[in-house]
Scaffold this motif. Sequence first.
Motif, PDB file in Angstrom:
ATOM      1  N   SER A 232       0.831  -1.213   0.000  1.00 56.93           N
ATOM      2  CA  SER A 232       0.000   0.000   0.000  1.00 56.93           C
ATOM      3  C   SER A 232       0.863   1.259   0.000  1.00 56.93           C
ATOM      4  N   GLN A 233       2.015   1.219   0.696  1.00 55.08           N
ATOM      5  CA  GLN A 233       2.923   2.363   0.684  1.00 55.08           C
ATOM      6  C   GLN A 233       3.479   2.586  -0.713  1.00 55.08           C
ATOM      7  N   ALA A 234       3.868   1.484  -1.368  1.00 54.33           N
ATOM      8  CA  ALA A 234       4.427   1.580  -2.720  1.00 54.33           C
ATOM      9  C   ALA A 234       3.369   2.073  -3.707  1.00 54.33           C
ATOM     10  N   GLU A 235       2.172   1.519  -3.625  1.00 60.48           N
ATOM     11  CA  GLU A 235       1.101   1.927  -4.535  1.00 60.48           C
ATOM     12  C   GLU A 235       0.773   3.403  -4.375  1.00 60.48           C
ATOM     13  N   ASN A 236       0.700   3.854  -3.127  1.00 56.83           N
ATOM     14  CA  ASN A 236       0.318   5.249  -2.908  1.00 56.83           C
ATOM     15  C   ASN A 236       1.367   6.207  -3.460  1.00 56.83           C
ATOM     16  N   LEU A 237       2.638   5.907  -3.249  1.00 57.84           N
ATOM     17  CA  LEU A 237       3.693   6.756  -3.803  1.00 57.84           C
ATOM     18  C   LEU A 237       3.645   6.741  -5.330  1.00 57.84           C
ATOM     19  N   ALA A 238       3.410   5.563  -5.911  1.00 53.04           N
ATOM     20  CA  ALA A 238       3.339   5.462  -7.370  1.00 53.04           C
ATOM     21  C   ALA A 238       2.177   6.279  -7.922  1.00 53.04           C
ATOM     22  N   TYR A 431       4.440  -2.660  14.068  1.00 53.32           N
ATOM     23  CA  TYR A 431       3.885  -3.109  12.789  1.00 53.32           C
ATOM     24  C   TYR A 431       2.810  -2.174  12.237  1.00 53.32           C
ATOM     25  N   ASN A 432       2.611  -1.020  12.898  1.00 62.33           N
ATOM     26  CA  ASN A 432       1.748   0.002  12.307  1.00 62.33           C
ATOM     27  C   ASN A 432       2.428   0.712  11.136  1.00 62.33           C
ATOM     28  N   PHE A 433       3.667   0.333  10.838  1.00 61.38           N
ATOM     29  CA  PHE A 433       4.381   0.917   9.706  1.00 61.38           C
ATOM     30  C   PHE A 433       4.458  -0.066   8.538  1.00 61.38           C
ATOM     31  N   THR A 434       3.595  -1.078   8.593  1.00 65.56           N
ATOM     32  CA  THR A 434       3.452  -2.039   7.506  1.00 65.56           C
ATOM     33  C   THR A 434       1.966  -2.230   7.226  1.00 65.56           C
ATOM     34  N   ASP A 435       1.655  -2.964   6.164  1.00 59.15           N
ATOM     35  CA  ASP A 435       0.257  -3.283   5.869  1.00 59.15           C
ATOM     36  C   ASP A 435      -0.311  -4.306   6.831  1.00 59.15           C
ATOM     37  N   PHE A 436       0.527  -4.885   7.675  1.00 58.74           N
ATOM     38  CA  PHE A 436       0.053  -5.882   8.628  1.00 58.74           C
ATOM     39  C   PHE A 436      -1.039  -5.310   9.519  1.00 58.74           C
ATOM     40  N   GLN A 437      -1.003  -4.000   9.764  1.00 58.24           N
ATOM     41  CA  GLN A 437      -2.011  -3.376  10.613  1.00 58.24           C
ATOM     42  C   GLN A 437      -3.411  -3.437   9.997  1.00 58.24           C
ATOM     43  N   LEU A 438      -3.484  -3.696   8.685  1.00 58.08           N
ATOM     44  CA  LEU A 438      -4.774  -3.796   8.008  1.00 58.08           C
ATOM     45  C   LEU A 438      -5.352  -5.204   8.095  1.00 58.08           C
ATOM     46  N   VAL A 465       5.352  10.366   4.562  1.00 59.25           N
ATOM     47  CA  VAL A 465       6.399   9.877   3.666  1.00 59.25           C
ATOM     48  C   VAL A 465       6.308  10.583   2.322  1.00 59.25           C
ATOM     49  N   LEU A 466       5.087  10.711   1.798  1.00 63.44           N
ATOM     50  CA  LEU A 466       4.881  11.393   0.521  1.00 63.44           C
ATOM     51  C   LEU A 466       5.339  12.842   0.596  1.00 63.44           C
ATOM     52  N   ASP A 467       4.954  13.542   1.654  1.00 62.04           N
ATOM     53  CA  ASP A 467       5.313  14.953   1.786  1.00 62.04           C
ATOM     54  C   ASP A 467       6.824  15.131   1.853  1.00 62.04           C
ATOM     55  N   PHE A 468       7.493  14.204   2.549  1.00 62.49           N
ATOM     56  CA  PHE A 468       8.940  14.278   2.662  1.00 62.49           C
ATOM     57  C   PHE A 468       9.613  14.092   1.302  1.00 62.49           C
ATOM     58  N   PHE A 469       9.212  13.066   0.571  1.00 60.23           N
ATOM     59  CA  PHE A 469       9.835  12.824  -0.732  1.00 60.23           C
ATOM     60  C   PHE A 469       9.453  13.905  -1.748  1.00 60.23           C
ATOM     61  N   ASP A 470       8.230  14.404  -1.658  1.00 57.97           N
ATOM     62  CA  ASP A 470       7.841  15.505  -2.553  1.00 57.97           C
ATOM     63  C   ASP A 470       8.774  16.701  -2.379  1.00 57.97           C
ATOM     64  N   LYS A 471       9.065  17.001  -1.134  1.00 55.70           N
ATOM     65  CA  LYS A 471       9.918  18.163  -0.848  1.00 55.70           C
ATOM     66  C   LYS A 471      11.344  17.959  -1.356  1.00 55.70           C
ATOM     67  N   HIS A 472      11.889  16.780  -1.128  1.00 54.43           N
ATOM     68  CA  HIS A 472      13.319  16.586  -1.373  1.00 54.43           C
ATOM     69  C   HIS A 472      13.654  15.930  -2.708  1.00 54.43           C
ATOM     70  N   LEU A 473      12.659  15.332  -3.371  1.00 51.29           N
ATOM     71  CA  LEU A 473      12.921  14.758  -4.690  1.00 51.29           C
ATOM     72  C   LEU A 473      12.219  15.501  -5.817  1.00 51.29           C
ATOM     73  N   LYS A 474      11.152  16.246  -5.468  1.00 47.51           N
ATOM     74  CA  LYS A 474      10.408  16.977  -6.495  1.00 47.51           C
ATOM     75  C   LYS A 474      10.453  18.491  -6.301  1.00 47.51           C
ATOM     76  N   GLY A 475      10.845  18.918  -5.091  1.00 46.95           N
ATOM     77  CA  GLY A 475      10.885  20.358  -4.826  1.00 46.95           C
ATOM     78  C   GLY A 475       9.514  20.955  -4.600  1.00 46.95           C
ATOM     79  N   THR A 476       8.538  20.140  -4.207  1.00 42.00           N
ATOM     80  CA  THR A 476       7.187  20.633  -3.900  1.00 42.00           C
ATOM     81  C   THR A 476       6.816  20.184  -2.496  1.00 42.00           C
TER      82      THR A 476
END
Length: 497
Positions: A232-238, A431-438, A465-476
């Motif tokens: 789910s983390q990978a899909e959402n970033l994609a 494990y709240n940082f994996t899909d196992f929590q679902l 995670v998205l906001d962090f990568f947006d800032k540092h990999l996309k500049g937004t």
Amino acid sequence: MRSLELMLTIICMLLLVHLFSYKLTKLTGAVVSAASGVALFMQLIIEGYRWQMLFVYCVTVISINVVMLRRRNTPTRDKTKSPLAYICYSLMGGLIVISIGLSVYLPVFNLPTLTGADKVGTQSFYFKDESRDETFTDDPADKRELMVQIWYPAGQTKGSKESPLFPEDKKVFKKFIAAYAEPLNLPPFVLDYWKYMKSNSYEDAKVKASETPYPVIILNHGMGTGRLLHASQAENLASHGYVVVAIDHTYNTAATVFPDGHVTSFNTDEKMDMDRNTSSNLLLEVWTQDVEFVLKQMKELNSGGIQSRFNGKLDMGNIGVMGHSFGGATAFNAYDSISELKAGVDLDGSLFNLDSKYEITKPFMFIQSEDFIKIQENSSKESSDQDLTKMNLTREELNKLIDNMHKENDIINQVVQHGGTLIDIKGTAHYNFTDFQLYSSLLNLMGMTGEIEGSRGAYIVNQYVLDFFDKHLKGTGGQLLEGPSPDFPEVEFPQIR
């Protein structure tokens, strides 16, 4: 519960009510029996059998037969007064309740809805590193083999197959769930219902056309889990315009499926050197080398050295890395040693190589669970013998743990002081940082997840995670990293410890 399961359960209960009451007409019984039979048939054919519903299936069949017998034999007395009848019907009602509970607490679910605008494609790759011997087998001829799954923004998905979350081949799937069931001390059939779980991705869909290539993020699972627990983390970033490359670190996963159908499982204990102060930690070296190797393969995919749909689609100048638990430690270690990595995230992972002098000035984010913070707050060298017994530690082990915590905090502080980010999420456990929590709210009773509701925990982690990568990999973006947000009261920005 799935929709047809819910419908079948409701009709089954109505049928049971009819059995309790002899005042209802034979016509009513015939109608409810027919509806039950149709609902049972539809549920089994369309949604598929799962063992959690077994009692509902049995009660439905038994009830239909009892009603049909009643239609043939007109009762001469009020049998509802029979204690045996009450006991039997009450038992059947209790069995329905048990099935409802099992279906609710061990649900068939789909991964969370994507928050990005893009559809998502996925493709798996098999890579073999001929330059490295396999560390975790005894055959000296074995070379390091990896399975990698890539999620990416998809263009046209018409004609593409929706990707199942788990292997479809029945023999392979049985091996897969057996490997996951073993450490949980469960018989494999308990996880059989996983075969119904769906992702939001499309297999082998075309990459969405774009004027600029997509930033790349390397994703590392935790020790003994696997890449699918981060789907789910990978899909959402994609869905937000990233190409996410998730590695299965072979023999350190619960199960890894290879193209020829063979499944490797966890085979690590004898090889593990988990001293967090050792600079030559074997596992950390192997996983970091896996990241380096996969990064080289991404360059080959992008340049056309390996034929694929990703030729020219990857922005190899904007690469991030992330991971959970030991995968988080790997992300940090790789981030320190691989200059091409521009941004990194550690999801509740303890650091290793604690005696090393890190000079990280690039952006890195640590996201920690509430449980992790409690361990730090409650650990004291003055702990009583009773406290040590509760923690299952000797005093020597506790002292070493506390010393390591201080060293780890010093490293985190240094990173934060040079532009890094540290946040805690209230109500979370490891494990709240994996899909196992679902997968089940019962995991909270086992201490594997925290009080936070699973889908909420997943959403919070994905947004930050998205906001962090947006800032540092996309500049937004980057707004969430500026401080507490009323939309996310669970997130805290602690003072440097």
